[in-house]
Design a protein around this motif. Structure first.
Motif, PDB file in Angstrom:
ATOM      1  N   ASN A 114       0.824  -1.205   0.000  1.00  0.00           N
ATOM      2  CA  ASN A 114       0.000   0.000   0.000  1.00  0.00           C
ATOM      3  C   ASN A 114       0.861   1.259   0.000  1.00  0.00           C
ATOM      4  O   ASN A 114       0.518   2.254  -0.646  1.00  0.00           O
ATOM      5  CB  ASN A 114      -0.920   0.001   1.218  1.00  0.00           C
ATOM      6  CG  ASN A 114      -2.032   1.021   1.106  1.00  0.00           C
ATOM      7  OD1 ASN A 114      -2.916   0.908   0.262  1.00  0.00           O
ATOM      8  ND2 ASN A 114      -1.994   2.041   1.952  1.00  0.00           N
ATOM      9  N   LEU A 172       0.746   4.166  -2.673  1.00  0.00           N
ATOM     10  CA  LEU A 172       0.488   5.507  -2.150  1.00  0.00           C
ATOM     11  C   LEU A 172       1.577   6.483  -2.578  1.00  0.00           C
ATOM     12  O   LEU A 172       1.292   7.592  -3.055  1.00  0.00           O
ATOM     13  CB  LEU A 172       0.399   5.456  -0.624  1.00  0.00           C
ATOM     14  CG  LEU A 172       0.286   6.794   0.119  1.00  0.00           C
ATOM     15  CD1 LEU A 172      -0.991   7.518  -0.277  1.00  0.00           C
ATOM     16  CD2 LEU A 172       0.332   6.565   1.631  1.00  0.00           C
ATOM     17  N   SER A 221      -7.412   8.064  -5.670  1.00  0.00           N
ATOM     18  CA  SER A 221      -8.205   8.093  -4.444  1.00  0.00           C
ATOM     19  C   SER A 221      -7.711   7.013  -3.490  1.00  0.00           C
ATOM     20  O   SER A 221      -7.044   6.053  -3.897  1.00  0.00           O
ATOM     21  CB  SER A 221      -9.679   7.854  -4.765  1.00  0.00           C
ATOM     22  OG  SER A 221      -9.873   6.539  -5.256  1.00  0.00           O
ATOM     23  N   SER A 222      -8.062   7.159  -2.218  1.00  0.00           N
ATOM     24  CA  SER A 222      -7.678   6.148  -1.228  1.00  0.00           C
ATOM     25  C   SER A 222      -8.257   4.788  -1.592  1.00  0.00           C
ATOM     26  O   SER A 222      -7.609   3.751  -1.412  1.00  0.00           O
ATOM     27  CB  SER A 222      -8.161   6.569   0.165  1.00  0.00           C
ATOM     28  OG  SER A 222      -7.511   7.745   0.594  1.00  0.00           O
ATOM     29  N   VAL A 263      -5.978   1.459  -2.105  1.00  0.00           N
ATOM     30  CA  VAL A 263      -6.203   0.263  -1.287  1.00  0.00           C
ATOM     31  C   VAL A 263      -6.591  -0.923  -2.164  1.00  0.00           C
ATOM     32  O   VAL A 263      -6.159  -2.058  -1.922  1.00  0.00           O
ATOM     33  CB  VAL A 263      -7.288   0.532  -0.226  1.00  0.00           C
ATOM     34  CG1 VAL A 263      -7.690  -0.766   0.469  1.00  0.00           C
ATOM     35  CG2 VAL A 263      -6.791   1.540   0.798  1.00  0.00           C
ATOM     36  N   PHE A 295      -5.837   3.942   8.627  1.00  0.00           N
ATOM     37  CA  PHE A 295      -6.865   4.975   8.533  1.00  0.00           C
ATOM     38  C   PHE A 295      -7.268   5.549   9.891  1.00  0.00           C
ATOM     39  O   PHE A 295      -7.616   6.731   9.976  1.00  0.00           O
ATOM     40  CB  PHE A 295      -8.102   4.424   7.817  1.00  0.00           C
ATOM     41  CG  PHE A 295      -7.945   4.343   6.326  1.00  0.00           C
ATOM     42  CD1 PHE A 295      -8.292   5.413   5.516  1.00  0.00           C
ATOM     43  CD2 PHE A 295      -7.432   3.203   5.730  1.00  0.00           C
ATOM     44  CE1 PHE A 295      -8.144   5.350   4.141  1.00  0.00           C
ATOM     45  CE2 PHE A 295      -7.270   3.121   4.355  1.00  0.00           C
ATOM     46  CZ  PHE A 295      -7.626   4.202   3.554  1.00  0.00           C
ATOM     47  N   MET A 329      -2.473   8.028   5.177  1.00  0.00           N
ATOM     48  CA  MET A 329      -2.861   8.130   3.777  1.00  0.00           C
ATOM     49  C   MET A 329      -2.930   9.586   3.330  1.00  0.00           C
ATOM     50  O   MET A 329      -2.986   9.871   2.132  1.00  0.00           O
ATOM     51  CB  MET A 329      -4.221   7.468   3.554  1.00  0.00           C
ATOM     52  CG  MET A 329      -4.244   5.968   3.764  1.00  0.00           C
ATOM     53  SD  MET A 329      -3.324   5.050   2.504  1.00  0.00           S
ATOM     54  CE  MET A 329      -4.395   5.281   1.072  1.00  0.00           C
ATOM     55  N   LYS A 330      -2.928  10.513   4.282  1.00  0.00           N
ATOM     56  CA  LYS A 330      -3.077  11.929   3.955  1.00  0.00           C
ATOM     57  C   LYS A 330      -1.819  12.744   4.236  1.00  0.00           C
ATOM     58  O   LYS A 330      -1.482  13.654   3.489  1.00  0.00           O
ATOM     59  CB  LYS A 330      -4.255  12.521   4.733  1.00  0.00           C
ATOM     60  CG  LYS A 330      -5.601  11.880   4.389  1.00  0.00           C
ATOM     61  CD  LYS A 330      -6.731  12.499   5.195  1.00  0.00           C
ATOM     62  CE  LYS A 330      -8.073  11.856   4.839  1.00  0.00           C
ATOM     63  NZ  LYS A 330      -9.187  12.445   5.632  1.00  0.00           N
TER      64      LYS A 330
END
Length: 229
Positions: free
Chosen positions: A120, A124, A135-136, A140, A194, A202-203
Motif C-alpha cells: 500500500n 500511495l 483516491s484512497s 487500497v 486509517f 494516507m493523507k
C-alpha cells in the motif's frame, strides 16, 4: 526512529540470531536457510538507507518502505515470530510441523498485515510522487489485489515444493485458511492506517523521507517531465 521501534527491531534481531544459532546446532536445512534469510532481512532496510541515502524520484515509490521506521518495526515483529515458530531457540521445537499446526495462523496474519502495508505504501507513494491523484479507494484496491495474488501464488509455490519437502503438505482447507488470515491482516492494516495513521498516514506525508526529498515529503520535489508538459 521512535525509541520503542528501535527496541523492537533490536529485540527481533537478537531473537532471530538465537534461532539461527539453535538451527545451526540441531536444525534441519530448511530451518537454517530460513533463519539466515530472516536474520539478514532484518538488516536490509538499514543497509539500503546507508548505501542509498538519496534515492532518485524515479524509484522512490518502490524503495519507500525501506525508509519507513514503523514498517521496519512491524516487519521485525513478523520475522521474529515466524522464525521462532519454525524453530523455538534451543528447545528443538518446530511448532509449524510438529507441535502446533495452528502456528501458521498468526504467522499468515502478521504476514498479511506487513505485506499489505508495504504494498500500500508503494502504491500511495507512486500516487504522491508522480501526481497521479489516485483516491484512497483505488490505492487500497490495488494493494489488496497485489496481496491476494502474492498470497495465492505462495500457496502454489508450497505445493510445488512438496515433492522435496513433504512436511509442507496442507489440505485445501488449511490453504484457504492461510489466505483468509492474510486478509484479516489486511483488515487490521486498514484500521491501523486509517484510524491510527500507523505505520503511515494516507493523507500526511512520510515523516522520515530521505534528506534529498526535503524534511517532510516527496511532494515538494520538482514536477515530473510529463506533468510539466
Amino acid at each position: 526512529m521512535r525509541a520503542w521501534e528501535k527496541g523492537v527491531i533490536m529485540g527481533a534481531r537478537v531473537i532471530v540470531f538465537l534461532g539461527l544459532i539453535s538451527a545451526l546446532s540441531y536444525g534441519k536445512t530448511d530451518q537454517i536457510y530460513a533463519a539466515v534469510t530472516g536474520f539478514v532481512s532484518l538488516f536490509v532496510p538499514s543497509f539500503v538507507r546507508w548505501v542509498y541515502s538519496k534515492p532518485s524520484r524515479k524509484i522512490w515509490p518502490w524503495v519507500s518502505p525501506f525508509y519507513n521506521d514503523s514498517i521496519y518495526a512491524l516487519f521485525a515483529i513478523f520475522m521474529a515470530a515466524h522464525i521462532t515458530f519454525l524453530n523455538v531457540p534451543f528447545l528443538q521445537l518446530d511448532l509449524y510441523n510438529q507441535f502446533w499446526k495452528g502456528a501458521d495462523i498468526p504467522s499468515h496474519y502478521l504476514g498479511g498485515l506487513v505485506t499489505w502495508v508495504i504494498f500500500n505504501e508503494v502504491v500511495l507513494e507512486s500516487s504522491r510522487t508522480y501526481n497521479l491523484h489516485w483516491s484512497s479507494l483505488r490505492i487500497v484496491s490495488i494493494s489488496l489485489l497485489a496481496l491476494v495474488l502474492v498470497g495465492v501464488a505462495w500457496e502454489f509455490f508450497e505445493v510445488a515444493l512438496q515433492p522435496d519437502m513433504p512436511w509442507l503438505y496442507e489440505s485445501l482447507r488449511n490453504k484457504t485458511q492461510d489466505v483468509v488470515m492474510e486478509l484479516l491482516g489486511f483488515g487490521t492494516g486498514i484500521l491501523m492506517v486509517f484510524k491510527l495513521e500507523y505505520p503511515y498516514s494516507m493523507k500526511k506525508p512520510l515523516e522520515n523521507a530521505p534528506v534529498g526529498f526535503g524534511t517532510t515529503s516527496v511532494d515538494i520535489l520538482p514536477q515530473p517531465d510529463h506533468v510539466k508538459e
